[in-house]
Motif scaffolding. Structure first.
Motif, PDB file in Angstrom:
ATOM      1  N   GLU A 225       0.638  -1.092   0.050  1.00  0.00           N
ATOM      2  CA  GLU A 225       0.083   0.001  -0.101  1.00  0.00           C
ATOM      3  C   GLU A 225       0.932   1.319  -0.136  1.00  0.00           C
ATOM      4  O   GLU A 225       0.402   2.377  -0.201  1.00  0.00           O
ATOM      5  CB  GLU A 225      -0.988   0.053   1.083  1.00  0.00           C
TER       6      GLU A 225
ATOM      7  N   THR B  30      -6.653  -3.128   5.613  1.00  0.00           N
ATOM      8  CA  THR B  30      -7.816  -2.664   5.143  1.00  0.00           C
ATOM      9  C   THR B  30      -8.859  -1.960   5.875  1.00  0.00           C
ATOM     10  O   THR B  30     -10.021  -2.245   6.027  1.00  0.00           O
ATOM     11  CB  THR B  30      -8.814  -4.002   4.150  1.00  0.00           C
TER      12      THR B  30
ATOM     13  N   ASN C  52     -12.450  -1.219   4.758  1.00  0.00           N
ATOM     14  CA  ASN C  52     -13.296  -2.310   4.805  1.00  0.00           C
ATOM     15  C   ASN C  52     -14.255  -2.419   6.291  1.00  0.00           C
ATOM     16  O   ASN C  52     -15.050  -3.153   6.087  1.00  0.00           O
ATOM     17  CB  ASN C  52     -12.449  -3.228   4.411  1.00  0.00           C
TER      18      ASN C  52
ATOM     19  N   GLU D  38      -5.320   2.210  -0.792  1.00  0.00           N
ATOM     20  CA  GLU D  38      -6.129   1.519  -0.242  1.00  0.00           C
ATOM     21  C   GLU D  38      -7.080   0.311  -0.718  1.00  0.00           C
ATOM     22  O   GLU D  38      -7.774   0.493  -1.626  1.00  0.00           O
ATOM     23  CB  GLU D  38      -7.124   2.463   0.469  1.00  0.00           C
TER      24      GLU D  38
ATOM     25  N   PHE E 142      -9.244  -3.221  -0.969  1.00  0.00           N
ATOM     26  CA  PHE E 142     -10.378  -4.127  -0.654  1.00  0.00           C
ATOM     27  C   PHE E 142     -10.057  -5.320  -1.139  1.00  0.00           C
ATOM     28  O   PHE E 142      -9.331  -5.695  -2.196  1.00  0.00           O
ATOM     29  CB  PHE E 142     -11.604  -3.611  -1.083  1.00  0.00           C
TER      30      PHE E 142
ATOM     31  N   GLN F  22      -8.990 -12.630   5.023  1.00  0.00           N
ATOM     32  CA  GLN F  22      -9.328 -11.526   5.837  1.00  0.00           C
ATOM     33  C   GLN F  22      -9.100 -11.720   7.194  1.00  0.00           C
ATOM     34  O   GLN F  22      -9.520 -12.700   7.696  1.00  0.00           O
ATOM     35  CB  GLN F  22     -10.777 -10.832   5.622  1.00  0.00           C
TER      36      GLN F  22
ATOM     37  N   ASP G  99     -10.303  -5.883   8.715  1.00  0.00           N
ATOM     38  CA  ASP G  99      -9.474  -4.521   8.765  1.00  0.00           C
ATOM     39  C   ASP G  99      -8.014  -5.043   8.379  1.00  0.00           C
ATOM     40  O   ASP G  99      -6.842  -4.020   8.369  1.00  0.00           O
ATOM     41  CB  ASP G  99      -9.216  -3.775  10.114  1.00  0.00           C
TER      42      ASP G  99
END
Length: 299
Positions: A170, A198, A201, A230, A232, A252, A291
């Motif tokens: 990122e 994230t 999100n 950023e 997703f 995730q 996250d």
């Protein structure tokens, strides 16, 4: 209102401003969401010199949860870390061979990888961190930003069995180009492991964006713009595919409420903390709205 730019993922030249950005050196850097693929980038992006400056010695030696890593400085927190869980997760895919860490800082993970039998190399933009890792641990750390000039030179083609980026992808001005370069230096069948935050999100972020849009307000970060993209889950998967990877897995995760940083007003912090509890369990049991995520891509 449309914002004109070029999306690094899909080439689309239209984006929508989102109520999120940075105040940096007297400038406003806006979050722009591509109208086609959904990738969010910060526009305009800081210069190469400004990015190098952001990762000076202070980035690694300052303990301040409002502007840096948290209660402890980066060197202290990483030096004390036990990396055996993440190394074990690597070994589910790659058990030995040449291992490259991009954004290796002072090399704490590389030391433990070396002790586990890998031949390790690091890339680090910070002169201070690279020098510390070389002198303290005897590591092969290249002090440079990861870019195409290294490919086929300091970083041989089709050479690495695995590449790891921990909260690094990122930070790139063009993460797709970076992934394409990683594809070139990986052996056939090699893997990229990319951990990325994230935060946008989360349930709290999604609700906050609704509130900001309705009220005409926005979230302005006062810390330096470390995160230039950023992701997703969908945009990270698309990024791997665009870079030429054969297949990818996206996992995730969600931080426990007791560990999240609280950098805003009392009401914003309270709402974030309360919403983190249901979010934590939704991610834990259903793998959604995390996250953090780990992307694993195979060449």
């Amino acid at each position: 209102m449309d914002f004109e730019y070029t999306c690094v993922l899909c080439g689309n030249n239209k984006g929508n401003k989102i109520p999120f950005g940075y105040a940096f050196k007297g400038r406003e850097l806006l979050g722009i969401k591509c109208t086609k693929c959904g990738l969010i980038t910060i526009q305009p992006q800081p210069s190469a010199d400004e990015i190098t400056e952001m990762y000076a010695e202070e980035y690694f030696t300052t303990a301040d949860k409002k502007t840096h890593h948290g209660e402890h400085d980066y060197i202290t927190s990483t030096a004390q870390a036990d990396y055996s869980p993440i190394i074990n997760s690597f070994k589910k895919y790659v058990t030995q061979g040449n291992f490259l860490e991009i954004g290796c800082a002072t090399g704490s993970l590389l030391v433990q990888l070396r002790n586990s039998g890998f031949d390790v190399t690091g890339i680090e933009i910070s002169e201070f961190a690279a020098k510390t890792g070389r002198e303290k641990h005897g590591l092969n750390i290249i002090n440079a930003s990861f870019n195409s000039q290294l490919i086929g030179n300091e970083l041989p083609l089709n050479h690495f069995d695995a590449i790891y980026l921990g909260d690094v992808l990122e930070h790139f001005t063009n993460p797709i180009e970076a992934l394409e370069d990683m594809h070139k230096i990986l052996k056939k069948g090699g893997y990229v492991f990319a951990e990325v935050p994230t935060t946008l999100n989360l349930i709290s972020s999604r609700l906050a964006f609704v509130y900001y849009r309705l009220s005409g307000k926005k979230m302005t970060m006062t810390l330096p713009p470390y995160h230039l993209t950023e992701f997703f889950p969908a945009s990270l998967r698309k990024s791997f595919k665009r870079a030429g990877f054969e297949k990818s897995i996206i996992k995730q995760y969600c931080k426990h409420p007791k560990t999240i940083p609280l950098r805003h007003s009392f009401l914003e912090n309270a709402a974030k903390l309360i919403l983190q509890y249901p979010n934590y369990f939704l991610t834990k049991y259903f793998g959604i709205l995390g996250d953090r995520m780990t992307g694993i891509a195979k060449k």
